[in-house]
Design an enzyme around this catalytic site. Structure first.
Site, short mmCIF file in Angstrom:
data_model
loop_
_atom_site.label_atom_id
_atom_site.label_comp_id
_atom_site.label_asym_id
_atom_site.label_seq_id
_atom_site.Cartn_x
_atom_site.Cartn_y
_atom_site.Cartn_z
N ASN A 9 0.58 11.89 -4.86
CA ASN A 9 1.57 11.31 -5.35
C ASN A 9 1.14 9.77 -5.79
OD1 ASN A 9 3.78 9.78 -6.07
ND2 ASN A 9 5.12 9.72 -3.88
N LYS A 11 2.14 7.48 -7.34
CA LYS A 11 3.22 6.38 -7.86
C LYS A 11 3.13 5.53 -8.92
CE LYS A 11 3.90 6.37 -2.82
NZ LYS A 11 4.15 5.71 -1.39
N HIS A 94 12.09 11.50 -3.03
CA HIS A 94 11.07 10.59 -2.42
C HIS A 94 11.81 9.11 -1.96
CE1 HIS A 94 8.09 7.62 -1.73
NE2 HIS A 94 7.21 8.76 -1.54
N GLU A 96 11.20 6.16 -1.95
CA GLU A 96 11.31 4.97 -2.67
C GLU A 96 12.35 5.31 -3.90
OE1 GLU A 96 7.00 4.93 -3.62
OE2 GLU A 96 6.75 4.55 -1.46
N GLU A 166 8.60 13.02 5.46
CA GLU A 166 7.90 11.87 5.08
C GLU A 166 8.81 10.59 6.09
OE1 GLU A 166 5.40 11.34 1.37
OE2 GLU A 166 7.21 10.82 0.89
N GLY A 172 2.98 4.24 3.40
CA GLY A 172 2.18 2.93 2.67
C GLY A 172 2.12 2.09 3.83
N SER A 210 0.99 7.79 5.14
CA SER A 210 -0.26 7.19 5.59
C SER A 210 -1.10 8.31 5.87
CB SER A 210 0.00 6.13 6.70
OG SER A 210 0.70 5.04 6.34
#
Ligand code: PGA
Length: 250
Positions: A9, A11, A94, A96, A166, A172, A210
């Site tokens: 991904n 991003k 996701h 985010e 996730e 991250g 991560s």
């Protein structure tokens, strides 16, 4: 046995020049084998990725899609357009997007349906925040994220969805879930799907948060971890290809 899947991904990272270097290197480094590999660049670069990866072992996916097919939805991109740009896969829900773009469970479920209707394979992201984990409700949160999708899409079609667990606190942050924590949630997800009538033994459940070449082998050794959704480490060819190699070797 479920074949492992590793998804990068990207991003909101990349440029034509940087992608060219990364994709050419990945094409050379990722060996065909017992792992499926997908990269998900930003929309403007999907065709570039498709062209550079053509004929190789790496497939292309998008990071999001519209819940709608066509029409007056400024700034949105439909599943059919993604198919046109050479995508086989799409990430949906996701964290985010759930947090920064207000995508609630119902929207995520509609997007999973739209992806399936367009012939894309959705990678459905689920996961709890740190607060939810510490409050002891991680399973409730993930269970209800899954329920929202099963109730809209139906148990039969959900068996062709890939789930990515996730934990938000691991994305991250450099703080990976331990292989045991991840395995426990993956087993819970599979059991939840079985309870809802999904043929879940064939459903791939990826871990994301991560993941690196260092922690991947241990994660992949767990029975319910079928691969990874990789953010930061997918932007470096050596790291990402090492994660793919770890998946193939597991
Ligand atoms: P990360 O991102 O690997 O950089 O933690 C994972 C993701 O957000 O999909």
């Amino acid at each position: 046995m479920r074949k492992k899947l590793v998804v990068g991904n990207w991003k909101m990272n990349g440029s034509l020049a940087r992608n060219q270097v990364l994709l050419v290197a990945l094409n050379a480094m990722v060996r065909p084998g017992s792992v499926d590999v997908v990269v998900c660049p930003p929309y403007p670069y999907l065709s570039q990725a498709q062209a550079l990866l053509k004929g190789g072992v790496i497939s292309v996916g998008a990071q999001n899609l519209s819940a709608f097919n066509e029409g007056a939805y400024t700034g949105e991109v439909s599943g059919a357009m993604l198919r046109d740009s050479g995508c086989d896969w799409v990430i949906v829900g996701h964290s985010e997007r759930r947090s920064a773009n207000g995508e609630a469970d119902g929207v995520v479920a509609a997007k999973v349906q739209a992806a399936l209707d367009s012939g894309l394979r959705p990678i459905l992201c689920v996961g709890e925040t740190l607060e939810q984990r510490e409050g002891g409700v991680a399973e409730d949160v993930v269970g209800s994220q899954l329920d929202a999708v099963v109730s809209v899409v139906g148990a039969v079609l959900v068996s062709s969805v890939v789930v990515a667990y996730e934990p938000v606190w691991a994305i991250g942050t450099g703080k990976t879930a331990t292989p045991e924590q991840a395995q426990a949630m993956h087993a819970f997800i599979r059991a939840c799907l079985v309870l809802r009538g999904v043929a879940a033994q064939g459903v791939k459940i990826l871990y994301g948060g991560s993941v690196t070449a260092v922690n991947a082998p241990q994660l992949f050794s767990k029975p319910d971890i079928d691969g990874a959704l990789v953010g930061g480490a997918s932007l470096v060819a050596e790291g990402f290809s090492a994660i793919c190699a770890a998946a193939a070797a597991s």
